[in-house]
Write a protein that holds these residues in place. Structure first.
Motif, mmCIF file in Angstrom:
data_model
loop_
_atom_site.group_PDB
_atom_site.id
_atom_site.type_symbol
_atom_site.label_atom_id
_atom_site.label_comp_id
_atom_site.label_asym_id
_atom_site.label_seq_id
_atom_site.Cartn_x
_atom_site.Cartn_y
_atom_site.Cartn_z
ATOM 1 N N HIS A 101 24.372 -86.751 26.947
ATOM 2 C CA HIS A 101 23.163 -85.922 26.466
ATOM 3 C C HIS A 101 22.034 -86.769 26.200
ATOM 4 O O HIS A 101 21.669 -86.470 24.986
ATOM 5 C CB HIS A 101 23.855 -84.971 25.299
ATOM 6 N N PHE A 102 21.563 -87.507 27.115
ATOM 7 C CA PHE A 102 20.422 -88.397 26.651
ATOM 8 C C PHE A 102 19.515 -88.139 27.963
ATOM 9 O O PHE A 102 19.918 -88.097 28.835
ATOM 10 C CB PHE A 102 20.549 -89.796 26.052
ATOM 11 N N ASP A 103 17.933 -88.212 27.580
ATOM 12 C CA ASP A 103 17.221 -88.182 28.499
ATOM 13 C C ASP A 103 15.985 -88.997 28.677
ATOM 14 O O ASP A 103 15.140 -89.022 29.423
ATOM 15 C CB ASP A 103 16.656 -86.589 28.598
ATOM 16 N N PHE A 104 16.110 -90.199 27.809
ATOM 17 C CA PHE A 104 15.054 -91.120 27.730
ATOM 18 C C PHE A 104 15.554 -91.970 29.093
ATOM 19 O O PHE A 104 16.643 -92.104 29.509
ATOM 20 C CB PHE A 104 15.207 -91.883 26.531
ATOM 21 N N PRO A 105 14.326 -93.045 29.638
ATOM 22 C CA PRO A 105 14.378 -93.527 30.886
ATOM 23 C C PRO A 105 15.449 -94.651 30.695
ATOM 24 O O PRO A 105 15.610 -95.287 29.701
ATOM 25 C CB PRO A 105 13.187 -94.219 30.968
ATOM 26 N N VAL A 106 16.355 -94.787 31.881
ATOM 27 C CA VAL A 106 17.325 -95.755 32.074
ATOM 28 C C VAL A 106 16.695 -96.936 32.915
ATOM 29 O O VAL A 106 16.254 -96.534 33.999
ATOM 30 C CB VAL A 106 18.523 -95.175 32.573
ATOM 31 N N TRP A 107 16.786 -98.153 32.684
ATOM 32 C CA TRP A 107 16.674 -99.202 33.499
ATOM 33 C C TRP A 107 18.092 -99.898 33.986
ATOM 34 O O TRP A 107 18.649 -100.009 33.030
ATOM 35 C CB TRP A 107 15.796 -100.204 33.047
ATOM 36 N N LEU A 108 18.123 -100.263 35.089
ATOM 37 C CA LEU A 108 19.260 -101.065 35.495
ATOM 38 C C LEU A 108 18.940 -102.572 35.045
ATOM 39 O O LEU A 108 17.771 -103.189 35.668
ATOM 40 C CB LEU A 108 19.467 -100.847 37.114
#
Length: 163
Positions: free
Chosen positions: A106-113
């Motif tokens: 339940h999170f929506d901030f941007p993910v970077w690999l």
């Protein structure tokens, strides 16, 4: 003689290992990754641009991360107009796994690999996650929390960034 050499080697290597506390007060180290659309991104794309940045390094499958990320998401929403929040993922993963993890957590901030340069630059160990960098609007690291679990301290650090 062999034991003395090994001890000296260990001391020398330890002396050069970066300590997260040594980075506080320094300019952020520019690292790269891929965003959720596969575009190459760098920390310098967002940090030092006039808005504080909170960087939450995490790993898929880490129990502490799974407990903390949803709460960090809530804190991030509270300050969404005042900070940039990104979550570089240190696990080897693909887009599908990232989407599933975001939905589960339940999170929506941007993910970077994240690239391996993040691990080297910030001396991140697997046991260090969540590892949080608090970077002020000018690009200076104001604090680092390793194995960050204390939500009150996380929010305190964010408040200090936006003062």
């Amino acid at each position: 003689m062999k034991k003395v050499f090994i001890i000296l080697l260990f001391v020398a290597v330890s002396a050069f290992a970066a300590n997260p506390d040594d980075l506080i007060g320094e300019k952020f180290i520019d690292v790269y990754g891929k965003d959720e659309k596969g575009k190459i991104v760098k920390l310098s794309d967002v940090a030092g641009k006039g808005k504080p940045v909170v960087v939450v390094y995490w790993a898929i499958g880490d129990v502490d991360t799974y407990k903390v990320l949803p709460e960090i998401n809530k804190i991030g929403k509270k300050y969404k107009d005042k900070i940039i929040l990104i979550a570089p993922l240190l696990s080897v993963s693909d887009d599908k796994e990232v989407k599933e993890a975001k939905k589960l957590l339940h999170f929506d901030f941007p993910v970077w690999l994240a690239g391996s340069d993040s691990i080297k630059a910030y001396s991140i160990e697997k046991v260090d996650v969540p590892y949080i960098l608090f970077i002020d609007k000018d690009g200076t690291i104001r604090n680092i929390m390793v194995t960050a679990r204390d939500l009150k301290k996380i929010e305190e650090n964010i408040k200090n960034l936006i003062k």
